[in-house]
Design an enzyme around this catalytic site. Structure first.
Site, PDB file in Angstrom:
ATOM      1  N   HIS A  18     -65.736 -97.849   8.834  1.00 47.44           N
ATOM      2  CA  HIS A  18     -66.837 -97.633   7.880  1.00 47.44           C
ATOM      3  C   HIS A  18     -67.021 -98.867   7.003  1.00 47.44           C
ATOM      4  O   HIS A  18     -68.145 -99.302   6.760  1.00 47.44           O
ATOM      5  CB  HIS A  18     -66.522 -96.463   6.937  1.00 47.44           C
ATOM      6  N   LYS A  42     -67.549 -77.508   6.075  1.00 52.45           N
ATOM      7  CA  LYS A  42     -66.420 -78.172   6.740  1.00 52.45           C
ATOM      8  C   LYS A  42     -65.153 -77.929   5.935  1.00 52.45           C
ATOM      9  O   LYS A  42     -65.211 -77.469   4.803  1.00 52.45           O
ATOM     10  CB  LYS A  42     -66.703 -79.680   6.849  1.00 52.45           C
ATOM     11  N   ARG A  91     -70.011 -96.636  17.601  1.00 46.37           N
ATOM     12  CA  ARG A  91     -68.745 -97.139  18.142  1.00 46.37           C
ATOM     13  C   ARG A  91     -68.790 -97.267  19.648  1.00 46.37           C
ATOM     14  O   ARG A  91     -68.292 -98.218  20.217  1.00 46.37           O
ATOM     15  CB  ARG A  91     -67.595 -96.176  17.764  1.00 46.37           C
ATOM     16  N   SER A 129     -62.209 -90.995  11.180  1.00 43.96           N
ATOM     17  CA  SER A 129     -61.457 -90.357  10.086  1.00 43.96           C
ATOM     18  C   SER A 129     -60.466 -89.351  10.658  1.00 43.96           C
ATOM     19  O   SER A 129     -59.340 -89.226  10.162  1.00 43.96           O
ATOM     20  CB  SER A 129     -62.417 -89.654   9.122  1.00 43.96           C
TER      21      SER A 129
HETATM   22  O1  PNS Z   1     -69.655 -88.859   9.001  1.00 48.18           O
HETATM   23  P1  PNS Z   1     -70.477 -87.817   9.712  1.00 48.18           P
HETATM   24  O2  PNS Z   1     -69.880 -86.441   9.529  1.00 48.18           O
HETATM   25  O3  PNS Z   1     -70.736 -88.172  11.150  1.00 48.18           O
HETATM   26  O4  PNS Z   1     -71.911 -87.819   8.968  1.00 48.18           O
HETATM   27  C1  PNS Z   1     -72.946 -86.981   9.394  1.00 48.18           C
HETATM   28  C2  PNS Z   1     -74.140 -87.018   8.413  1.00 48.18           C
HETATM   29  C3  PNS Z   1     -73.698 -86.720   6.985  1.00 48.18           C
HETATM   30  C4  PNS Z   1     -74.770 -88.381   8.447  1.00 48.18           C
HETATM   31  C5  PNS Z   1     -75.146 -85.948   8.927  1.00 48.18           C
HETATM   32  O5  PNS Z   1     -74.473 -84.741   9.122  1.00 48.18           O
HETATM   33  C6  PNS Z   1     -76.314 -85.691   7.983  1.00 48.18           C
HETATM   34  O6  PNS Z   1     -77.163 -86.544   7.799  1.00 48.18           O
HETATM   35  N1  PNS Z   1     -76.334 -84.481   7.373  1.00 48.18           N
HETATM   36  C7  PNS Z   1     -77.334 -84.074   6.416  1.00 48.18           C
HETATM   37  C8  PNS Z   1     -78.239 -82.966   6.970  1.00 48.18           C
HETATM   38  C9  PNS Z   1     -79.400 -83.581   7.755  1.00 48.18           C
HETATM   39  O7  PNS Z   1     -80.226 -84.261   7.196  1.00 48.18           O
HETATM   40  N2  PNS Z   1     -79.421 -83.342   9.093  1.00 48.18           N
HETATM   41  C10 PNS Z   1     -80.393 -83.948   9.975  1.00 48.18           C
HETATM   42  C11 PNS Z   1     -81.651 -83.150  10.076  1.00 48.18           C
HETATM   43  S1  PNS Z   1     -81.397 -81.524  10.696  1.00 48.18           S
END
Ligand code: PNS
Length: 162
Positions: A18, A42, A91, A129
């Site tokens: 990150h 979560k 990645r 993570s």
């Molecule tokens: O580190 P992660 O868990 O891969 O991050 C995922 C994240 C936070 C980027 C993603 O889950 C997100 O943007 N969530 C917010 C809800 C949202 O906008 N979803 C997309 C449209 S349904």
């Protein structure tokens, strides 16, 4: 015109992968807001406050990087912050399908917000993570996977649990 990009994620905890994306993104955009999704569903190892604090400590030397959190839809948060871009790290090919879906729905929700993908440095291509937590849980060293504050926090977290 000042260009602000959001780097969203769970950051439970932030890894060197990150930080690689954040550091490189900060060279391209005027302002970066790293924002932690406050997702109650979560079961995180670190609380939202701990994840924010670890991100702040890990990015302290980057002047144009701020740390924040958000709830709900990412696209609403991007607009609330007057940002014009989302940065995501890729990645491997396995990340692609999910990220394509996310970028596509976000573009449908607001076509003025662009998603930029950056290829993670090869040395961090295996890093996540979850992997870091698994390694730390069994007491193996994580000093070349995370920043020193995160390493200390992981050690503390797992010593409290045993
Ligand atoms: O580190 P992660 O868990 O891969 O991050 C995922 C994240 C936070 C980027 C993603 O889950 C997100 O943007 N969530 C917010 C809800 C949202 O906008 N979803 C997309 C449209 S349904």
């Amino acid at each position: 015109m000042s260009r602000t990009a959001i780097i969203p994620g769970s950051f439970d905890p932030v890894t060197l992968g990150h930080l690689d994306i954040i550091t490189r993104g900060a060279k391209v955009f005027d302002r970066i807001i790293v924002s932690v999704l406050n997702n109650q569903h979560k079961n995180p190892l670190f609380t939202i406050e701990e994840r924010i604090e670890l991100l702040k400590e890990s990015t302290a030397s980057l002047e144009n990087v701020e740390v924040d959190s958000f709830n709900g839809l990412l696209i609403d948060y991007v607009k609330e912050k007057n940002a014009n871009a989302i940065i995501k790290g890729l990645r491997a090919v396995s990340d692609f399908e999910y990220e394509l879906q996310m970028a596509s729905i976000n573009r449908k929700l607001d076509e003025n917000v662009e998603t930029f993908f950056m290829m993670t440095n090869n040395q961090f291509s295996y890093l996540s993570s979850s992997i870091v937590k698994e390694v730390a849980k069994y007491g193996a060293p994580v000093n070349d996977l995370v920043s020193p504050p995160v390493e200390r926090a992981l050690r503390k977290k797992f010593s409290e649990r045993t």
